[in-house]
Design a protein around this motif. Structure first.
Motif, PDB file in Angstrom:
ATOM      1  N   PHE A 106      -6.858   1.728  10.037  1.00 23.50           N
ATOM      2  CA  PHE A 106      -5.666   2.047   9.274  1.00 23.50           C
ATOM      3  C   PHE A 106      -4.528   2.413  10.229  1.00 23.50           C
ATOM      4  O   PHE A 106      -4.588   3.408  10.928  1.00 23.50           O
ATOM      5  N   TYR A 107      -3.514   1.550  10.252  1.00 27.21           N
ATOM      6  CA  TYR A 107      -2.330   1.815  11.058  1.00 27.21           C
ATOM      7  C   TYR A 107      -1.110   1.774  10.147  1.00 27.21           C
ATOM      8  O   TYR A 107      -1.117   1.127   9.117  1.00 27.21           O
ATOM      9  N   ARG A 108      -0.052   2.416  10.605  1.00 29.84           N
ATOM     10  CA  ARG A 108       1.219   2.210   9.932  1.00 29.84           C
ATOM     11  C   ARG A 108       1.807   0.897  10.430  1.00 29.84           C
ATOM     12  O   ARG A 108       1.679   0.557  11.604  1.00 29.84           O
ATOM     13  N   ASP A 109       2.417   0.159   9.541  1.00 30.67           N
ATOM     14  CA  ASP A 109       2.912  -1.162   9.898  1.00 30.67           C
ATOM     15  C   ASP A 109       4.405  -1.082  10.244  1.00 30.67           C
ATOM     16  O   ASP A 109       5.235  -0.906   9.354  1.00 30.67           O
ATOM     17  N   PRO A 110       4.749  -1.163  11.516  1.00 33.09           N
ATOM     18  CA  PRO A 110       6.150  -0.992  11.893  1.00 33.09           C
ATOM     19  C   PRO A 110       7.021  -2.211  11.566  1.00 33.09           C
ATOM     20  O   PRO A 110       8.242  -2.115  11.547  1.00 33.09           O
ATOM     21  N   ASP A 111       6.371  -3.346  11.308  1.00 32.51           N
ATOM     22  CA  ASP A 111       7.149  -4.559  11.084  1.00 32.51           C
ATOM     23  C   ASP A 111       7.565  -4.728   9.634  1.00 32.51           C
ATOM     24  O   ASP A 111       8.329  -5.614   9.299  1.00 32.51           O
ATOM     25  N   ASN A 112       6.981  -3.931   8.788  1.00 32.32           N
ATOM     26  CA  ASN A 112       7.187  -4.156   7.366  1.00 32.32           C
ATOM     27  C   ASN A 112       7.367  -2.815   6.673  1.00 32.32           C
ATOM     28  O   ASN A 112       6.677  -2.471   5.744  1.00 32.32           O
ATOM     29  N   LYS A 113       8.320  -2.023   7.223  1.00 35.34           N
ATOM     30  CA  LYS A 113       8.384  -0.674   6.704  1.00 35.34           C
ATOM     31  C   LYS A 113       9.682  -0.398   5.965  1.00 35.34           C
ATOM     32  O   LYS A 113      10.719  -1.001   6.235  1.00 35.34           O
ATOM     33  N   VAL A 114       9.605   0.534   5.037  1.00 36.88           N
ATOM     34  CA  VAL A 114      10.800   1.025   4.368  1.00 36.88           C
ATOM     35  C   VAL A 114      11.154   2.390   4.955  1.00 36.88           C
ATOM     36  O   VAL A 114      12.284   2.632   5.369  1.00 36.88           O
TER      37      VAL A 114
END
Lengths: 534, 108
Positions: A106-114
Motif C-alpha cells: 500500500f503506497y500513496r499514489d503521487p501521480d494520481n492525487k487530489v
C-alpha cells in the motif's frame, strides 16, 4: 530480434534493449543506494541521469536507433562503479543495497492525487477506480466527519510510491520488464510535464523534488506542517505506550513467576495449625505425579509467559521503532505457546480423570437420649474456625475447602450439618464421607481416610467443628455431610453455633426449646417458665 | 589493493583544489571538467565528480546555470563564486607549503 523498451531519461526518449535497460536501472539504483547518506542525493542522481542521457544520445544515430547492452557497459565504464559515487572522502564504503520487489504494498499514489494520493493508493491496492474511494471518503466526511481523520491517519502512515519499483509494488504487478515498460510509458507523460515545469523553477532543485504543480501546494504545505507536528505527537505517544507496555509486562511476569515458584499464603487457621495454601501446593494437591506438576508448570510458564514477553518485546519495539523479521519471532513464540497449551490440556485431562469417580461412605450411629431434659445439640468451640467461617460465609457454602496441615500431614474440612425428622423412634446420626478418585477403589480409600468425631453425654450431643483427612496429600473433593434424624415428639435445643454449618433450621429456632411435631420443629409451649439453656 | 586505495585517497585530497583551479579560469560543463581532469590523469571515472560538485555547490563555493543543449538534456555549467576564489587562494598557498614540506621530507 530483441524486445526493446521505451525509456525516458532526463526528458529524452530512448529505445533500449530489455537487458540493457535492466542493467542501467540496476546501475542507477545501486548508485542511489551508495548515496543514501549523502545530502542532495536526488540532485546527484538527476545529474548522473542527465549525463547518462547525453552519452546515450551520442550512441544513437539514423542507422542505430536502439541502445544495446554494450552501450550501457561503455557508459558504466566511463562513469565508474557505483562504489565510486560513495561518500567521497571515504572509499571503504561497502554498503549492500537493499531492494525487494515482492507482494503488493500500500503506497500513496503521487501521480494520481487530489490531496495526498491516499484514495488513489487505496484504489490501486484494491484494483478499483479511485473515484469510488474518493466518493466513500467524501461521504464519510459529511456523514461521520471521520473521513478527515482516517484520511490524515492513512496519509501519515503510508509512504509515497516514488520509484518505478515502488509504483509497481503499489499496483501489485510483478516487476518484470513488460510491466516496467508500461509503467515507464505512463510516466513519460508526467515527466514531460515536469520537464517543462522545471526550467521555470528554482534551478537548485532537482527535477524530482519539484514535480508537482502549484494547485495543491498550499493545502499540501499546511497539511504537511500539521502532519509533522502530529507525527511528533504520535511518536511520543508510541514511546509512552511502549514504556507502559514494558512495565505492565514486567510486573505481570514477576507476579506470575512469583506465584508459580513461591506462591502466596491464602489462608491460615491458627488454632489448628497453619495452613499455607500456595499455588504450588495447590498443584501438588490436585495433580497426581511430580512429572505432571513439572509439565503443567512448564506449560503455564509458556502459556502465560510468552504473551507477557511479547508485550514487553512490543514495548521495546515501540520505543526504539525498529522493525524486525517479526515472522520468525512470532512463529516460534506461537509454537511455544501451543506447546504450553498442549502440556496444560494434557495435565488437565489427567487431573480431571482423578476426579471421575465419586464414592460416599455412610456411617450410622444411634444416639440414646432417655432423660426428660431436651437434647442439647452443639458444636465444639473452635474460635479460629468460627471466625473464619463467619468471615468467609459466602464462599463457604460448598464446603469443599480443605486446609492442609503441613507438619501433621493431614487435612481439615468443615462439615455440613442437616437436622431433620426421623422415620423411626430413635435419634440417628449418619455421617456421609465423600471423596473422589480415578476409580472406585481409590475413591473409597480417599473417603475412608476422612475422620469425623462427635461426643455424647446424657443431655448433649457435641459435634466436631471440622473433619480431618488422614494421609492427606491429594485433594479429591473430600467432604462430610452430617445428617441428624430426630424422631417425633423428641425435644431438642440447637446451639446458635450450628447456624453456620446448617441450612435446614429456621433462623429464629436456634437456642430455643424445640419439639419435633409432624416432621417439623416447633417451639415448645413454655409450661415450666423459660430456662432456656443458652 | 591497499596501494591503489592510498593513491586514490591522495588524488581525492587534491580534487577539490583542481576543480576550483579549472573553474577559476572559465565556467565549464561537467564533461569538459572531466576531460581536463582525465587528461591530467587525476580521475579515471566521472562518477567520482558528481557528489563532489554537489557538495561544493551546497557549500557555496560553486554555482551553476542551466544551458539548453542541442544534443541532449539541458546542461549545468559550473562557475566559481567569490567565496570559491578566496578558498582557491588559500588552497594554492597551502599547496605550495605542502609541496615544500613533502619535498623536504623526501630529499632526506
Amino acid at each position: 530480434m530483441k524486445k526493446t523498451v521505451t525509456v525516458n531519461i532526463s526528458g529524452i526518449i530512448f529505445h533500449i534493449d530489455e537487458d540493457a535497460y535492466d542493467k542501467l536501472l540496476d546501475y542507477i539504483e545501486e548508485i542511489r543506494s551508495y548515496l543514501t547518506s549523502t545530502e542532495g542525493k536526488d540532485e546527484i542522481i538527476a545529474d548522473v541521469e542527465a549525463r547518462v542521457a547525453e552519452m546515450l544520445q551520442q550512441k544513437v544515430s539514423e542507422t542505430k536507433q536502439v541502445i544495446n547492452i554494450e552501450d550501457v557497459d561503455s557508459i558504466i565504464l566511463l562513469m565508474g562503479e557505483p562504489s565510486q559515487f560513495g561518500s567521497e572522502p571515504d572509499t571503504t564504503n561497502s554498503r549492500k543495497r537493499e531492494r525487494s520487489y515482492s507482494a503488493k504494498r500500500f503506497y500513496r499514489d503521487p501521480d494520481n492525487k487530489v490531496i495526498g494520493g491516499v484514495c488513489s493508493g487505496i484504489a490501486n491496492y484494491f484494483n478499483i477506480d479511485p473515484l469510488w474511494v474518493r466518493i466513500v471518503f467524501a461521504v464519510a466526511l459529511f456523514v461521520f466527519g471521520s473521513g478527515v481523520l482516517l484520511y490524515l491517519f492513512l496519509w501519515l502512515i503510508t509512504p509515497e510510491a516514488r520509484t518505478t519499483a515502488e509504483k509497481l509494488e503499489m499496483r501489485g504487478e510483478a516487476v518484470n520488464i513488460y510491466n516496467i515498460e508500461r509503467s515507464v510509458k505512463e510516466e513519460l507523460t508526467q515527466l514531460k510535464k515536469r520537464f517543462k515545469g522545471f526550467k521555470k523553477k528554482d534551478k537548485s532543485y532537482s527535477v524530482r523534488e519539484k514535480s508537482n504543480n502549484q494547485a495543491e501546494s498550499i493545502i499540501e504545505k499546511i497539511v504537511h506542517i500539521f502532519l509533522t507536528i502530529l507525527k511528533i505527537f504520535v511518536r511520543v505517544f508510541v514511546i509512552v505506550l511502549g514504556i507502559v507496555l514494558i512495565f505492565i509486562g514486567i510486573f505481570l511476569l514477576i507476579g506470575f513467576l512469583g506465584s508459580i515458584i513461591k506462591g502466596g499464603e491464602v489462608v491460615s487457621f491458627t488454632n489448628i495449625g497453619v495452613a499455607n495454601f500456595s499455588f504450588s501446593s495447590f498443584l501438588q494437591l490436585i495433580i497426581d505425579s511430580p512429572t505432571q506438576i513439572t509439565m503443567v508448570t512448564l506449560g503455564l510458564l509458556l502459556l502465560v509467559g510468552i504473551p507477557l514477553l511479547m508485550i514487553i518485546y512490543n514495548g521495546v519495539k515501540m520505543i526504539f521503532g525498529f522493525k524486525t523479521k517479526i515472522r520468525v519471532i512470532g512463529i516460534s513464540a506461537f509454537s511455544l505457546w501451543i506447546a504450553g497449551l498442549i502440556l496444560c490440556v494434557f495435565v488437565f485431562i489427567k487431573v480431571i480423570s482423578g476426579f471421575s469417580t465419586k464414592i460416599v461412605v455412610p456411617q450410622k450411629y444411634n444416639i440414646t437420649h432417655s432423660v426428660k431434659t431436651p437434647l442439647y445439640i452443639d458444636i465444639k468451640t473452635n474460635d479460629s474456625i468460627e471466625s473464619y467461617i463467619e468471615y468467609n460465609q459466602e464462599y463457604f457454602n460448598n464446603n469443599w475447602y480443605l486446609a492442609k496441615h503441613d507438619s501433621r500431614n493431614s487435612g481439615f474440612g468443615i462439615p455440613w450439618i442437616t437436622i431433620t425428622t426421623s422415620e423411626t423412634d430413635s435419634i440417628k446420626l449418619i455421617i456421609f464421607s465423600e471423596a473422589r478418585g480415578h476409580n472406585q477403589k481409590e475413591a473409597t480409600i480417599n473417603a475412608k481416610n476422612i475422620k469425623y468425631n462427635y461426643t455424647q453425654t446424657d443431655t448433649t450431643l457435641v459435634l466436631d467443628p471440622f473433619f480431618t483427612v488422614e494421609n492427606y496429600d491429594k485433594w479429591r473433593m473430600q467432604r462430610v455431610r452430617v445428617l441428624l434424624k430426630i424422631p417425633e415428639g423428641e425435644k431438642v435445643v440447637i446451639s446458635k453455633k450450628l447456624y453456620y454449618y446448617n441450612n435446614s433450621i429456621e433462623d429464629d429456632m436456634f437456642g430455643k426449646r424445640l419439639v419435633m411435631h409432624n416432621g417439623d420443629f416447633v417451639e415448645e409451649q413454655k409450661k415450666e417458665g423459660h430456662d432456656s439453656i443458652k | 589493493m591497499n596501494l591503489e586505495n592510498t593513491k586514490a585517497q591522495m588524488r581525492k585530497g587534491v580534487l577539490e583544489f583542481c576543480i576550483l583551479s579549472i573553474l577559476s579560469e572559465d565556467e565549464a560543463y561537467v564533461s569538459d571538467l572531466i576531460n581536463k581532469m582525465k587528461d591530467a590523469k587525476l580521475i579515471v571515472v566521472e562518477g567520482t565528480l558528481y557528489p563532489l560538485l554537489n557538495r561544493l555547490k551546497n557549500e557555496g563555493v560553486l554555482e551553476y546555470r542551466w544551458e539548453e543543449s542541442k544534443s541532449g538534456p539541458p546542461r549545468k555549467y559550473y562557475k566559481i563564486t567569490p567565496e570559491g576564489k578566496a578558498m582557491l587562494d588559500e588552497l594554492k598557498q597551502s599547496w605550495q607549503e605542502l609541496i615544500t614540506s613533502v619535498n623536504s621530507i623526501l630529499s632526506i
